[in-house]
Design a protein around this motif. Structure first.
Motif, mmCIF file in Angstrom:
data_model
loop_
_atom_site.group_PDB
_atom_site.id
_atom_site.type_symbol
_atom_site.label_atom_id
_atom_site.label_comp_id
_atom_site.label_asym_id
_atom_site.label_seq_id
_atom_site.Cartn_x
_atom_site.Cartn_y
_atom_site.Cartn_z
ATOM 1 N N ALA A 65 -8.602 -23.183 -59.473
ATOM 2 C CA ALA A 65 -8.504 -23.857 -60.329
ATOM 3 C C ALA A 65 -8.058 -23.117 -61.729
ATOM 4 C CB ALA A 65 -9.821 -23.909 -60.641
ATOM 5 N N THR A 91 -6.143 -29.647 -57.759
ATOM 6 C CA THR A 91 -6.438 -30.954 -56.632
ATOM 7 C C THR A 91 -6.778 -30.889 -55.285
ATOM 8 O OG1 THR A 91 -3.903 -31.898 -57.620
ATOM 9 C CG2 THR A 91 -4.795 -32.997 -55.810
ATOM 10 N N GLN A 143 -16.992 -31.036 -56.396
ATOM 11 C CA GLN A 143 -17.144 -30.545 -57.399
ATOM 12 C C GLN A 143 -18.559 -29.709 -57.680
ATOM 13 O OE1 GLN A 143 -17.386 -33.789 -60.130
ATOM 14 N NE2 GLN A 143 -17.741 -32.555 -61.909
ATOM 15 N N ARG A 193 -6.248 -18.233 -71.189
ATOM 16 C CA ARG A 193 -6.230 -19.856 -70.180
ATOM 17 C C ARG A 193 -5.883 -18.382 -68.629
ATOM 18 N NH1 ARG A 193 -6.095 -24.833 -69.605
ATOM 19 N NH2 ARG A 193 -4.614 -25.970 -68.304
ATOM 20 N N THR A 221 -14.440 -23.267 -69.618
ATOM 21 C CA THR A 221 -13.967 -24.391 -68.999
ATOM 22 C C THR A 221 -13.689 -24.159 -68.063
ATOM 23 O OG1 THR A 221 -14.113 -25.638 -71.755
ATOM 24 C CG2 THR A 221 -12.740 -27.071 -69.520
ATOM 25 N N ASP A 223 -21.194 -24.302 -64.399
ATOM 26 C CA ASP A 223 -20.071 -23.194 -64.876
ATOM 27 C C ASP A 223 -20.012 -22.401 -64.351
ATOM 28 O OD1 ASP A 223 -20.993 -22.577 -68.448
ATOM 29 O OD2 ASP A 223 -21.607 -22.086 -66.379
ATOM 30 N N LYS A 261 -5.329 -18.745 -64.837
ATOM 31 C CA LYS A 261 -5.572 -19.495 -63.449
ATOM 32 C C LYS A 261 -5.952 -18.596 -62.020
ATOM 33 C CE LYS A 261 -1.438 -22.270 -64.437
ATOM 34 N NZ LYS A 261 -0.023 -22.827 -64.056
ATOM 35 N N THR A 306 -10.051 -21.585 -68.877
ATOM 36 C CA THR A 306 -9.999 -21.384 -69.992
ATOM 37 C C THR A 306 -11.385 -20.739 -70.930
ATOM 38 O OG1 THR A 306 -8.887 -23.221 -70.458
ATOM 39 C CG2 THR A 306 -9.046 -23.175 -72.279
ATOM 40 N N GLU A 359 -10.985 -26.204 -64.814
ATOM 41 C CA GLU A 359 -10.953 -27.209 -65.190
ATOM 42 C C GLU A 359 -10.088 -27.364 -63.348
ATOM 43 O OE1 GLU A 359 -7.866 -26.836 -69.170
ATOM 44 O OE2 GLU A 359 -6.794 -27.354 -66.925
#
Length: 792
Positions: free
Chosen positions: A630, A611, A619, A679, A606, A623, A681, A633, A608
Motif C-alpha cells: 500500500a 492491487t 480491506q 507520500r 490516507t 486507518d 510506499k 499519505t 491507498e
C-alpha cells in the motif's frame, strides 16, 4: 563408634509385667536381619525400593537367623486398618522358623492401611496370643507402625549424613567444612554453627559426636517432635544432663519411641512383651535396630517391625535448586542441584533415574543419574553429549518411585559446539580504569574459567558473566595496566583454553564540550574518561550522569537536568559549565546550545491499497494498518516555534531497521510554513519490515523526536473461498497463510479460529461467513481487523 553418639535415641520406657521399674536404652542394638521383596503384578522389587504398598501386593519376608540358634521362632505378617477397627484374623500370616522354613509370603488385603512384621520366640499358643493382642488394641499397633516407619526414615537420613562426613578426606580437614553444609542441605538437617567455627581438624568429631549439632527438619512440615508430641519446638528440643559429658543430649526422635514403647509395654502378658524396632531398608535387606535387648524367657520379647504403609504413591516434589540456570552437559562430574527431597538420598525408593534430553533435531539422549548428598543433587554419568550449539534445550529427570513412574523437574542445558569465541567489534579497553570486553560465538554455560595476561605478566583470573547463551562479558581491571596487547584465555570444560587478543589503549582524561538543544532537558558531554564524572553545573542548573557510551575513540555521556530545572534557551554561545569529578576535582567544560529540535505532530493520513495478488481482496477496518503493497499519505503540523521552510527531510523507520528517507520533491511536499505532506510506499523499507512504524522530521540537520505513525502489516495471498451446500464450514485457500493470526465469521471475533504459528498449509477450514464477508487479523497486528468480501 561415631554413629553410637549421634544416633542415640531418646530414652523409651518399657513397662514390664511384675516390675514397676522402667528400663531405658538407645536404638544401638543390632537386631536380626530380614530380607524382603514385594511383587506387584509380574514385577518384583526389593523392600528397600518400595515406599508404599498397595492392595494385592505380595510381600515375601525371609529371616536370616544364625544356624546354631536353639529354639523355634515365630514370624508373623499382620495387616491393620485403623485405630478403631480390629483387623480380621485372616489378615495374619504366620511361620514357625526352622533351619528349612525361613520365608513367609502374604498378600496385602483390600482395605488395609498399615503392615507390620512381628518376630518372637515360639511358645505354646504364641500365635493366638499375638493375634489377640493386635486385635484387642489395634490403635497401638497402627500408631507403632506409623511412628516407627517415620522414625526409620529419619534415622536413615541421619546415617546418610554421618556416612558422608566420615567419608571426608582425613588428609584435607577443610573438606569437612565444605561437605557438611552440602550434606545438611541435601538431607534437610540443621547444623550447629559452633562445630564449623572450630579448628578444621575438630569439625568432623564435633558434627558426629554432638547431639545438639543436628536437627531434622524437611522444611515442608512441622518437625517430627512437634507433630507427634504436640509440644512446642523449644520444649521438644529440651536437653537432659548426662554425667559423661556434663551437657545435654539431643534426640532427633524425641517423643516418638518414648510414646510407642509406653503404649506397647502397657498391655504385656505373662508370655509376651512387645518392643519397638527401627527398620532400615537397602535393597532386599531390612536392618533392625533395637533399643532394648530382647528377652528369651518369660515374658518373651516380640519385636514390632514397620513395613511400608498401604497408601497411594506420593513421589517427592523436588525442584532445581538453581532455578532456571543453564547447565553444560560437558561439565565433568556434572551435578544437577535439587532441593525439597531429603528422602531421595537416604533411601532407594527412587531408582533407575536418568536425564532425558530432547535435541533440536528431535533426537532423545538419555543419561543415567544418581542421587549424591555430598554433591547436593543428581550426578550425571555416561558418555559426553553431542554439540547442541547455542540453543538451550530442555532436559527432564525421569525414573521410578517404587513401582510407579517418577517425573522430576526440567533443567535447561547446553553442550559445547564447534564454534570458537571471538571478540565483538569495537572492543577497545583503556588502561587506567576498569573495562568490559564482550565475546560471542561460543557456549556460555560451558565456560569453566576466564583469565587474561599482558606480555611478561602472569595470567590473572577475570570476572565474567554470561549475557546470553552465546555471549560473555569479561571484566578487565586495567587500573594498573599498560598499553599494548592483552591475551584472553577462555577455558571450556574438558578442553584447552582458547586464546584471543585485544589491545589496550592509553587515554588522557579530558572534557571536550557539553552539547544541548534549546528546549531540551538533557544533553551530551563529550570527552574521555567520562566514567569519572559526578555532575555538571551550568547556569545554576545541575545535570546528573545518565548513559555512557563510546563512539569510536570518544566517550559520550548523557547528562540529565534535575527535575526542578528549566529548559535550555537558544544561543550562539553560552557560559562554560563546571564538571565535578568523583575524586573532587573541578574541570571547566565548554557548553554549546544548539537550535531547538523541530516539533511536529501527525495531522492526518490516507492509505491507498495496492492491487491484491490473490483472487480475494482484503480491506482493513480503520486507518491503523498499512499493507506491505500500500501507499501511505500523511500530513504533519508544526508545533511551538517550529516553522517549515521546504528543506525538511522526513525519516520513516521500523524497529531495528535503517529508516527510509523522504526528501523535498521526492516524497515530501511543503503546503505552508506549518504543514508538510509526505507520500510513502511501504515496500521502501524492504521485505524484513513489519510492525509499528514511526517518523521524525529533520530540519537543517537537527532531528526531532520519533513519533508513532502506523502499523506495517504483511498480508497473505488469498486465492479462493469454497463452501459446499449448507455445510457450517468453508475452506479458504492461498499462500503465506502463516501470516494470519485468527479468522472469524463476524466482525466482533466472537468465535475466532486461531492459526497455529508457523502454519505451512495452503488451505484453512473456517466457519461459514455471515453477511457476505470474512474477517481476519494478522500476526503483525493482532488487534487490527481486515475484511474480505465474499466472492459472488
Amino acid at each position: 563408634m561415631i554413629t553410637r553418639f549421634i544416633l542415640l535415641i531418646v530414652s523409651a520406657a518399657l513397662l514390664w509385667v511384675g516390675s514397676a521399674r522402667a528400663q531405658t536404652g538407645a536404638f544401638d542394638l543390632a537386631g536380626p536381619q530380614l530380607r524382603a521383596t514385594v511383587t506387584r503384578g509380574t514385577e518384583t522389587l526389593p523392600i528397600g525400593r518400595v515406599p508404599q504398598l498397595q492392595a494385592g501386593d505380595r510381600i515375601h519376608v525371609e529371616a536370616e537367623l544364625p544356624a546354631d540358634r536353639s529354639g523355634k521362632h515365630l514370624l508373623v505378617i499382620a495387616f491393620l486398618r485403623d485405630a478403631a477397627s480390629p483387623p480380621p484374623k485372616k489378615w495374619f500370616e504366620r511361620l514357625t522358623l526352622t533351619s528349612k522354613a525361613r520365608a513367609l509370603t502374604a498378600t496385602v488385603p483390600e482395605g488395609a492401611k498399615q503392615a507390620i512384621v512381628l518376630l518372637a520366640p515360639e511358645v505354646g499358643g504364641g500365635f493366638g496370643a499375638i493375634v489377640s493382642a493386635v486385635r484387642g488394641r489395634p490403635g497401638v499397633f497402627v500408631r507403632a507402625a506409623r511412628d516407627l516407619g517415620q522414625a526409620s526414615l529419619d534415622r536413615a537420613r541421619l546415617e546418610t549424613f554421618l556416612d558422608g562426613v566420615n567419608a571426608a578426606d582425613v588428609s584435607s580437614p577443610q573438606s569437612v567444612e565444605t561437605i557438611s553444609p552440602i550434606l545438611a542441605r541435601s538431607l534437610a538437617i540443621r547444623l550447629s554453627a559452633e562445630c564449623l567455627q572450630r579448628e578444621p581438624a575438630l569439625q568432623a568429631a564435633c558434627l558426629t559426636q554432638s547431639r545438639e549439632a543436628l536437627i531434622l527438619n524437611d522444611g515442608r512440615k512441622p518437625t517430627l517432635a512437634e507433630t507427634l508430641t504436640g509440644a512446642p519446638v523449644d520444649l521438644a528440643y529440651r536437653v537432659s544432663a548426662t554425667p559423661e559429658a556434663g551437657a545435654g543430649y539431643y534426640s532427633p526422635y524425641i517423643g516418638v519411641v518414648r510414646d510407642v514403647a509406653r503404649l506397647l509395654g502397657a498391655f504385656g502378658s505373662a508370655e509376651y512383651q512387645y518392643i519397638p524396632a527401627l527398620a532400615l531398608g537397602r535393597n532386599e535387606g531390612l536392618r533392625l535396630l533395637l533399643n532394648t535387648a530382647p528377652s528369651f524367657r518369660k515374658p518373651h520379647s516380640v519385636m514390632v517391625v514397620p513395613l511400608p504403609p498401604v497408601e497411594p504413591p506420593e513421589p517427592p516434589a523436588f525442584r532445581p535448586a538453581a532455578g532456571q540456570a543453564i547447565t553444560c552437559l560437558n561439565r565433568p562430574n556434572l551435578t544437577l542441584p535439587i532441593e525439597g527431597a531429603p528422602i531421595l538420598y537416604a533411601t532407594d525408593f527412587a531408582h533407575d533415574l536418568h536425564l532425558d534430553v530432547r535435541t533440536a533435531a528431535g533426537e532423545t539422549l538419555r543419561f543415567p543419574l544418581r542421587a549424591d548428598p555430598r554433591q547436593g543433587g543428581l550426578v550425571l554419568a555416561g558418555t559426553a553429549a553431542p554439540p547442541l550449539g547455542h540453543q538451550i534445550v530442555q532436559a527432564r529427570v525421569l525414573g521410578r518411585w517404587g513401582f510407579e513412574p517418577l517425573e522430576g523437574p526440567v533443567f535447561h542445558v547446553q553442550s559445547m559446539p564447534g564454534a570458537a569465541w571471538r571478540v565483538t567489534d569495537g572492543a577497545s579497553p583503556v588502561v587506567g580504569r576498569a573495562n568490559q570486553v564482550a565475546l560471542e560465538g561460543g557456549t556460555s554455560a560451558c565456560v569453566e574459567e576466564v583469565s587474561y595476561a599482558q606480555a611478561g605478566s602472569s595470567p590473572v583470573a577475570a570476572q565474567w558473566k554470561a549475557t546470553g547463551p552465546g555471549s560473555l562479558a569479561i571484566a578487565l581491571s586495567l587500573e594498573k595496566g599498560r598499553p599494548g596487547p592483552i591475551e584472553l584465555r577462555v577455558k571450556r570444560y574438558g578442553s584447552d583454553a582458547q586464546r584471543l587478543s585485544v589491545t589496550a589503549f592509553t587515554e588522557a582524561s579530558r572534557i571536550e564540550r557539553f552539547v544541548i538543544h534549546a528546549g531540551d532537558r538533557s544533553g551530551v558531554l563529550k570527552g574521555t574518561r567520562l566514567d569519572q564524572v559526578e555532575s555538571l553545573d551550568w547556569q545554576d542548573q545541575l545535570f546528573r550522569p545518565g548513559t555512557l557510551s563510546r563512539v569510536r575513540d570518544i566517550d559520550e555521556l548523557t547528562l540529565d537536568r534535575d527535575p526542578a530545572g528549566a529548559a535550555a534557551q537558544p544561543g550562539a554561545a553560552a557560559a562554560s559549565g563546571k564538571v565535578r569529578l568523583k575524586d573532587g576535582r573541578i574541570v571547566p567544560a565548554r557548553v554549546e546550545v544548539l537550535k531547538a529540535r523541530p516539533s511536529a505532530i501527525l495531522a492526518g493520513k490516507t492509505i491507498e491499497l495496492g492491487t491484491s495478488a490473490g483472487a480475494l481482496t482484503m480491506q482493513h477496518v480503520g486507518d491503523q494498518a498499512l499493507a506491505e503493497n500500500a501507499v501511505l499519505t500523511f500530513s504533519i503540523k508544526a508545533q511551538a516555534d517550529t516553522r517549515f521552510t521546504g528543506g525538511e527531510v522526513i525519516e520513516v523507520a521500523a524497529a531495528n531497521l535503517a529508516p527510509a528517507t523522504l526528501k523535498p520533491g521526492a516524497g515530501v511536499t511543503l503546503v505552508d510554513a506549518t504543514t508538510l505532506v509526505a507520500r510513502f510506499k511501504a515496500e521502501t523499507l524492504g521485505p524484513a519490515a513489519y510492525g509499528p512504524l514511526r517518523y521524525r522530521v529533520l530540519q537543517d540537520g537537527v532531528a526531532g523526536e520519533w513519533q508513532p505513525l502506523v502499523t506495517l502489516v504483511r498480508l497473505p495471498v488469498l486465492q479462493g473461498l469454497a463452501c459446499v451446500g449448507d455445510e457450517p464450514t468453508c475452506t479458504i485457500s492461498g499462500s503465506e497463510l502463516y501470516l494470519i493470526h485468527s479468522v472469524s465469521a463476524d466482525a466482533g471475533f466472537s468465535a475466532a479460529a486461531l492459526v497455529p504459528p508457523g502454519y505451512t498449509g495452503t488451505s484453512l477450514p473456517i466457519a461459514r461467513p455471515q453477511g457476505g464477508a470474512l474477517f481476519l487479523r494478522m500476526r503483525d497486528a493482532p488487534d487490527i481487523s481486515f475484511r474480505v468480501a465474499m466472492p459472488s
